[in-house]
Design a protein around this motif. Sequence first.
Motif, PDB file in Angstrom:
ATOM      1  N   PHE A 153       0.843  -1.195   0.000  1.00 50.70           N
ATOM      2  CA  PHE A 153       0.000   0.000   0.000  1.00 50.70           C
ATOM      3  C   PHE A 153       0.882   1.250   0.000  1.00 50.70           C
ATOM      4  O   PHE A 153       0.672   2.163  -0.791  1.00 50.70           O
ATOM      5  CB  PHE A 153      -0.909  -0.018   1.245  1.00 50.70           C
ATOM      6  CG  PHE A 153      -1.984   1.021   1.229  1.00 50.70           C
ATOM      7  CD1 PHE A 153      -3.230   0.741   0.709  1.00 50.70           C
ATOM      8  CD2 PHE A 153      -1.766   2.282   1.762  1.00 50.70           C
ATOM      9  CE1 PHE A 153      -4.236   1.692   0.697  1.00 50.70           C
ATOM     10  CE2 PHE A 153      -2.755   3.240   1.757  1.00 50.70           C
ATOM     11  CZ  PHE A 153      -3.996   2.946   1.226  1.00 50.70           C
ATOM     12  N   ALA A 154       1.887   1.267   0.886  1.00 54.87           N
ATOM     13  CA  ALA A 154       2.780   2.426   0.981  1.00 54.87           C
ATOM     14  C   ALA A 154       3.609   2.574  -0.292  1.00 54.87           C
ATOM     15  O   ALA A 154       3.868   3.701  -0.744  1.00 54.87           O
ATOM     16  CB  ALA A 154       3.690   2.288   2.191  1.00 54.87           C
ATOM     17  N   GLU A 155       4.022   1.457  -0.863  1.00 55.18           N
ATOM     18  CA  GLU A 155       4.836   1.500  -2.084  1.00 55.18           C
ATOM     19  C   GLU A 155       4.039   2.045  -3.261  1.00 55.18           C
ATOM     20  O   GLU A 155       4.571   2.777  -4.093  1.00 55.18           O
ATOM     21  CB  GLU A 155       5.362   0.108  -2.411  1.00 55.18           C
ATOM     22  CG  GLU A 155       6.436   0.150  -3.448  1.00 55.18           C
ATOM     23  CD  GLU A 155       7.477  -0.920  -3.215  1.00 55.18           C
ATOM     24  OE1 GLU A 155       7.886  -1.507  -4.225  1.00 55.18           O
ATOM     25  OE2 GLU A 155       7.847  -1.153  -2.056  1.00 55.18           O
ATOM     26  N   SER A 156       2.744   1.721  -3.328  1.00 58.87           N
ATOM     27  CA  SER A 156       1.926   2.214  -4.431  1.00 58.87           C
ATOM     28  C   SER A 156       1.665   3.722  -4.312  1.00 58.87           C
ATOM     29  O   SER A 156       1.317   4.361  -5.298  1.00 58.87           O
ATOM     30  CB  SER A 156       0.611   1.444  -4.510  1.00 58.87           C
ATOM     31  OG  SER A 156      -0.111   1.595  -3.318  1.00 58.87           O
ATOM     32  N   LEU A 157       1.859   4.273  -3.118  1.00 60.02           N
ATOM     33  CA  LEU A 157       1.693   5.715  -2.921  1.00 60.02           C
ATOM     34  C   LEU A 157       3.032   6.440  -2.759  1.00 60.02           C
ATOM     35  O   LEU A 157       3.056   7.600  -2.363  1.00 60.02           O
ATOM     36  CB  LEU A 157       0.829   5.974  -1.677  1.00 60.02           C
ATOM     37  CG  LEU A 157      -0.646   5.644  -1.807  1.00 60.02           C
ATOM     38  CD1 LEU A 157      -1.325   5.719  -0.465  1.00 60.02           C
ATOM     39  CD2 LEU A 157      -1.311   6.581  -2.794  1.00 60.02           C
ATOM     40  N   SER A 158       4.136   5.764  -3.051  1.00 56.29           N
ATOM     41  CA  SER A 158       5.455   6.343  -2.802  1.00 56.29           C
ATOM     42  C   SER A 158       5.738   7.586  -3.638  1.00 56.29           C
ATOM     43  O   SER A 158       6.583   8.391  -3.280  1.00 56.29           O
ATOM     44  CB  SER A 158       6.542   5.305  -3.041  1.00 56.29           C
ATOM     45  OG  SER A 158       6.529   4.899  -4.388  1.00 56.29           O
ATOM     46  N   ASP A 159       5.019   7.794  -4.742  1.00 60.81           N
ATOM     47  CA  ASP A 159       5.237   8.984  -5.564  1.00 60.81           C
ATOM     48  C   ASP A 159       4.669  10.248  -4.920  1.00 60.81           C
ATOM     49  O   ASP A 159       5.133  11.352  -5.197  1.00 60.81           O
ATOM     50  CB  ASP A 159       4.645   8.792  -6.958  1.00 60.81           C
ATOM     51  CG  ASP A 159       3.161   8.485  -6.921  1.00 60.81           C
ATOM     52  OD1 ASP A 159       2.713   7.820  -5.980  1.00 60.81           O
ATOM     53  OD2 ASP A 159       2.456   8.926  -7.863  1.00 60.81           O
TER      54      ASP A 159
END
Length: 182
Positions: A153-159
């Motif tokens: 979840f955090a990786e998909s919002l890392s941008d």
Amino acid sequence: MLSASTYFFGEVNTISGLFINDRITDKEIRVIGTEGEQLGIMTPKEALVLAEEAGVDLVKVSPNAKPPVCRLIDYGKYRYEQARKEKEAKKKQKTIEVKEVRFSPNIDTNDLNTKVNSARKFLEKGNKVKVSMRFRGREMAHIDASKHVLTDFAESLSDVSVIEKEPKLEGRTMSMILAEKK
């Protein structure tokens, strides 16, 4: 028996924390005129005479100074200006809310994408996002295997975000906090 709050020790002669006109009881005060000029150090009675001649109020603006500083100003106008300044300062403040996104460890990918999109909207508005995963029943036995859902979840919002608080288990809930990337 009376409590300490029921005793009357004398009336506090202030309006919004400022002493005005004949309520000033110091021996000597530094007086500033209506145009901001220094009028010198004098007794409150002398300053009050000057204030009455100018048609304004004598207001103690700095009680902690040695000697205390008083100004010759229109008190109503001064109070209005102070309220306006406070209102302007309040407008410029930005409040950051913490929005929460909840799901269970056996969430499907499409449902997870929907949650990611809603979290993205919250982050773009400047809010923080608390991501919570609730474990029920037998799900508690597979906590380690479910931690990857939060990291994905955090990786998909890392941008658009950074992890402010790493995933942590608190009771039956594992949560982390994401903040907007600056």
